[in-house]
Design a protein around this motif. Structure first.
Motif, PDB file in Angstrom:
ATOM      1  N   GLU A 395     204.583  75.499  34.135  1.00 17.34           N
ATOM      2  CA  GLU A 395     204.695  74.306  33.302  1.00 17.34           C
ATOM      3  C   GLU A 395     204.317  73.036  34.062  1.00 17.34           C
ATOM      4  O   GLU A 395     203.863  72.057  33.463  1.00 17.34           O
ATOM      5  CB  GLU A 395     206.121  74.179  32.768  1.00 17.34           C
ATOM      6  CG  GLU A 395     206.515  75.303  31.800  1.00 17.34           C
ATOM      7  CD  GLU A 395     207.927  75.129  31.296  1.00 17.34           C
ATOM      8  OE1 GLU A 395     208.605  74.179  31.740  1.00 17.34           O
ATOM      9  OE2 GLU A 395     208.358  75.933  30.448  1.00 17.34           O
ATOM     10  N   ASN A 396     204.517  73.041  35.376  1.00 18.39           N
ATOM     11  CA  ASN A 396     204.338  71.820  36.145  1.00 18.39           C
ATOM     12  C   ASN A 396     203.056  71.777  36.974  1.00 18.39           C
ATOM     13  O   ASN A 396     202.599  70.696  37.347  1.00 18.39           O
ATOM     14  CB  ASN A 396     205.536  71.625  37.095  1.00 18.39           C
ATOM     15  CG  ASN A 396     206.852  71.537  36.342  1.00 18.39           C
ATOM     16  OD1 ASN A 396     206.927  70.893  35.300  1.00 18.39           O
ATOM     17  ND2 ASN A 396     207.878  72.177  36.878  1.00 18.39           N
ATOM     18  N   ARG A 397     202.480  72.941  37.233  1.00 21.39           N
ATOM     19  CA  ARG A 397     201.363  72.932  38.182  1.00 21.39           C
ATOM     20  C   ARG A 397     200.443  74.119  37.955  1.00 21.39           C
ATOM     21  O   ARG A 397     200.897  75.213  37.608  1.00 21.39           O
ATOM     22  CB  ARG A 397     201.906  72.970  39.614  1.00 21.39           C
ATOM     23  CG  ARG A 397     200.848  72.825  40.694  1.00 21.39           C
ATOM     24  CD  ARG A 397     201.466  72.966  42.068  1.00 21.39           C
ATOM     25  NE  ARG A 397     200.469  72.852  43.123  1.00 21.39           N
ATOM     26  CZ  ARG A 397     200.704  73.123  44.403  1.00 21.39           C
ATOM     27  NH1 ARG A 397     201.905  73.512  44.778  1.00 21.39           N
ATOM     28  NH2 ARG A 397     199.746  73.003  45.297  1.00 21.39           N
ATOM     29  N   THR A 398     199.149  73.864  38.160  1.00 20.36           N
ATOM     30  CA  THR A 398     198.154  74.921  38.147  1.00 20.36           C
ATOM     31  C   THR A 398     197.427  74.900  39.481  1.00 20.36           C
ATOM     32  O   THR A 398     196.952  73.850  39.916  1.00 20.36           O
ATOM     33  CB  THR A 398     197.133  74.727  37.013  1.00 20.36           C
ATOM     34  OG1 THR A 398     197.817  74.715  35.756  1.00 20.36           O
ATOM     35  CG2 THR A 398     196.111  75.856  36.998  1.00 20.36           C
ATOM     36  N   THR A 399     197.373  76.043  40.148  1.00 21.43           N
ATOM     37  CA  THR A 399     196.656  76.139  41.418  1.00 21.43           C
ATOM     38  C   THR A 399     195.410  76.990  41.220  1.00 21.43           C
ATOM     39  O   THR A 399     195.389  77.909  40.397  1.00 21.43           O
ATOM     40  CB  THR A 399     197.537  76.747  42.518  1.00 21.43           C
ATOM     41  OG1 THR A 399     197.980  78.044  42.108  1.00 21.43           O
ATOM     42  CG2 THR A 399     198.743  75.867  42.782  1.00 21.43           C
ATOM     43  N   TYR A 400     194.363  76.673  42.013  1.00 20.94           N
ATOM     44  CA  TYR A 400     193.065  77.327  41.845  1.00 20.94           C
ATOM     45  C   TYR A 400     192.595  77.927  43.164  1.00 20.94           C
ATOM     46  O   TYR A 400     192.961  77.467  44.254  1.00 20.94           O
ATOM     47  CB  TYR A 400     192.009  76.312  41.378  1.00 20.94           C
ATOM     48  CG  TYR A 400     192.286  75.671  40.043  1.00 20.94           C
ATOM     49  CD1 TYR A 400     191.828  76.259  38.864  1.00 20.94           C
ATOM     50  CD2 TYR A 400     192.986  74.464  39.955  1.00 20.94           C
ATOM     51  CE1 TYR A 400     192.066  75.660  37.633  1.00 20.94           C
ATOM     52  CE2 TYR A 400     193.229  73.863  38.728  1.00 20.94           C
ATOM     53  CZ  TYR A 400     192.763  74.473  37.578  1.00 20.94           C
ATOM     54  OH  TYR A 400     193.001  73.880  36.355  1.00 20.94           O
ATOM     55  N   ASP A 401     191.767  78.948  43.026  1.00 23.02           N
ATOM     56  CA  ASP A 401     190.946  79.432  44.128  1.00 23.02           C
ATOM     57  C   ASP A 401     189.554  78.843  43.947  1.00 23.02           C
ATOM     58  O   ASP A 401     188.978  78.914  42.856  1.00 23.02           O
ATOM     59  CB  ASP A 401     190.864  80.962  44.123  1.00 23.02           C
ATOM     60  CG  ASP A 401     192.186  81.615  44.489  1.00 23.02           C
ATOM     61  OD1 ASP A 401     192.865  81.111  45.400  1.00 23.02           O
ATOM     62  OD2 ASP A 401     192.541  82.635  43.861  1.00 23.02           O
ATOM     63  N   HIS A 402     189.017  78.251  45.023  1.00 24.61           N
ATOM     64  CA  HIS A 402     187.722  77.577  44.953  1.00 24.61           C
ATOM     65  C   HIS A 402     186.674  78.401  45.685  1.00 24.61           C
ATOM     66  O   HIS A 402     186.916  78.869  46.805  1.00 24.61           O
ATOM     67  CB  HIS A 402     187.819  76.173  45.572  1.00 24.61           C
ATOM     68  CG  HIS A 402     188.745  75.261  44.837  1.00 24.61           C
ATOM     69  ND1 HIS A 402     190.117  75.292  45.011  1.00 24.61           N
ATOM     70  CD2 HIS A 402     188.511  74.300  43.905  1.00 24.61           C
ATOM     71  CE1 HIS A 402     190.678  74.376  44.228  1.00 24.61           C
ATOM     72  NE2 HIS A 402     189.727  73.761  43.554  1.00 24.61           N
ATOM     73  N   TYR A 403     185.500  78.564  45.049  1.00 24.41           N
ATOM     74  CA  TYR A 403     184.450  79.425  45.606  1.00 24.41           C
ATOM     75  C   TYR A 403     183.137  78.663  45.716  1.00 24.41           C
ATOM     76  O   TYR A 403     182.794  77.844  44.854  1.00 24.41           O
ATOM     77  CB  TYR A 403     184.233  80.647  44.712  1.00 24.41           C
ATOM     78  CG  TYR A 403     185.411  81.593  44.660  1.00 24.41           C
ATOM     79  CD1 TYR A 403     185.590  82.566  45.631  1.00 24.41           C
ATOM     80  CD2 TYR A 403     186.352  81.499  43.632  1.00 24.41           C
ATOM     81  CE1 TYR A 403     186.667  83.437  45.590  1.00 24.41           C
ATOM     82  CE2 TYR A 403     187.431  82.366  43.581  1.00 24.41           C
ATOM     83  CZ  TYR A 403     187.586  83.333  44.558  1.00 24.41           C
ATOM     84  OH  TYR A 403     188.654  84.187  44.509  1.00 24.41           O
TER      85      TYR A 403
END
Length: 463
Positions: A395-403
């Motif tokens: 609900e508070n945060r979205t984390t990503y893998d960057h390529y």
């Protein structure tokens, strides 16, 4: 009292929706029926024709049809040089004559092609989707320009006039107040009625305003309906001309009729070959590394059966993943060891089987990580893909893998390396870079831009 306020709110909201229905009925566009088949083309451009015959909703074909029309008018040329490769070649600029007289949306398409073209003014047709992580801003500008021309010609209009919009929003004050009073009455035991009243009123007005805006779509005029009817007759004629299998390069033979066939949805192969308004494929990229356009396949997984789980991770994150993966791996292998000993009388300690199972899962990436600590490599190449994928979300945060995927010119399959968000933001597809990487675990530790991408002045690079 609460029941009366609820009934009053329901009546007020219902009356507003009744008013909305009356205004919708009064502002509906003309009914469009196909006219008789005809070969006579009208004065409208292919992009405007796409708008008229698509229920006043612009489709992806409009951009491809516009490029075909530019080719038919010799602003650009489309050349088929092989079964899987066609080129768009820009015409040479004449400083004395200046730019050709183009509509704003035609200029947008030409500028898009010019941004993608190599130094000799050539871009592969398949590469027309390259250069931007999102074509949304460009597409919105293109659509606004097409609609502006249609409105100027009296063929299109917004659904609501200013008076109708003010009527609907002004009338929305009644259900807004009624719902606010109902909310205040329902919370009569709270500290005060002002908060519930304001909350209910603001929420109601916001929802009604959003609905009015949502329904304010482009609508046809009587003249637009007549033009759409005639163009549907042209579509019937072009549908029998075998345009469906004609490639984009056939515009040199067919001329503008092929562009109109694309706008009318009967030239599927030509449209598919000119992906102007279609976002680039994540796993397939066009590159001109080495001076010649070619396709490379982008693999986001590392080698081996465990590549998809451990590839492209930051070293510390990879260590954490390995530690987490080792525990269930040991448990499953330990259970297998117990079963082997109990039923097959295999004289192997379950603890040893568990250890071997854990090493089988985490050993290869762990050894690769350790070897890469002192043996990082340097790769020079063209950035062909920059993508990010959701790693976790709450609900508070979205984390990503960057390529970041690099084409070094050595293979038609390139692997996408992981990197930090900060480094990812600094790069643009098309950059020539020198990167320090961990080859065995797929991580970019540093990147130096050698030659900035020509895409940096092109379409917006919003993720």
């Amino acid at each position: 009292m609460t029941v009366l306020t609820l009934v009053g709110a329901a009546v007020a909201v219902g009356a507003w929706f009744l008013l909305l229905g009356v205004v919708l009925a009064a502002t509906r566009g003309p009914a469009v029926r196909p006219g008789p088949a005809t070969a006579a083309l009208g004065p409208q451009s292919p992009a405007v024709v796409d708008l008229l015959t698509g229920g006043w909703v612009l489709s992806d074909e409009a951009a491809s049809a516009t490029l075909l029309d530019l080719a038919a008018r010799r602003v650009v040329t489309i050349e088929e040089i092989g079964p899987e490769l066609a080129l768009v070649r820009l015409g040479r600029r004449d400083p004395a004559r200046g730019e050709p007289d183009l509509a704003p949306y035609e200029q947008l398409v030409l500028d898009h092609v010019r941004t993608l073209a190599t130094a000799d003014g050539v871009v592969a047709t398949g590469a027309l989707a390259e250069g931007a992580r999102s074509l949304g801003p460009w597409w919105r500008a293109f659509g606004k320009a097409v609609i502006a021309e249609a409105r100027a010609a009296g063929l299109s209009r917004p659904r609501w006039s200013r008076a109708q919009r003010l009527l609907l929003l002004g009338a929305g004050a009644v259900p807004m107040a009624a719902v606010g009073f109902a909310a205040a009455a329902a919370r009569s035991g709270s500290d005060g009625p002002l908060g519930p009243f304001a909350g209910g009123a603001v929420l109601t007005f916001a929802l009604l305003s959003a609905l009015v805006t949502r329904l304010d779509r482009e609508c046809g005029t009587d003249a637009g309906g007549a033009a759409a009817s005639r163009w549907l007759g042209v579509r019937e004629h072009l549908a029998g001309a075998r345009f469906a299998e004609a490639p984009a390069a056939a515009v040199t033979i067919w001329g503008r009729p092929l562009a109109y066939a694309a706008a009318l949805g009967v030239a599927g192969r030509a449209v598919a070959g000119l992906p102007v308004a279609i976002p680039a494929d994540d796993s397939r990229a066009w590159s001109d590394r080495g001076g010649m356009w070619h396709v490379v396949r982008v693999d986001y997984r590392g080698p081996g059966p465990w590549g998809r789980f451990f590839w492209g991770r930051a070293p510390l994150h990879l260590l954490g993943r390995l530690a987490i993966a080792a525990i269930p791996s040991w448990g499953v292998a330990f259970l297998i060891g117990i079963l082997l000993r109990a039923f097959l009388d295999v004289p192997v300690p379950p603890e040893l089987v568990g250890l071997l199972g854990a090493l089988l899962v985490v050993g290869v990436p762990l050894v690769g990580l350790l070897l890469d600590v002192g043996g990082r490599g340097v790769v020079e190449g063209q950035v062909v893909r920059l993508r990010r994928r959701v790693r976790s979300q709450n609900e508070n945060r979205t984390t990503y893998d960057h390529y970041v995927a690099l084409d070094d010119g050595r293979s038609r399959t390139v692997r996408a390396f992981g990197t930090t968000a900060e480094r990812w933001e600094q790069l643009t597809e098309g950059d020539e870079i020198r990167a320090t990487v961990s080859r065995r675990v797929g991580w970019v530790h540093a990147a130096e831009i050698l030659t900035p991408s020509r895409y940096r002045t092109g379409a917006p690079r919003t993720p």
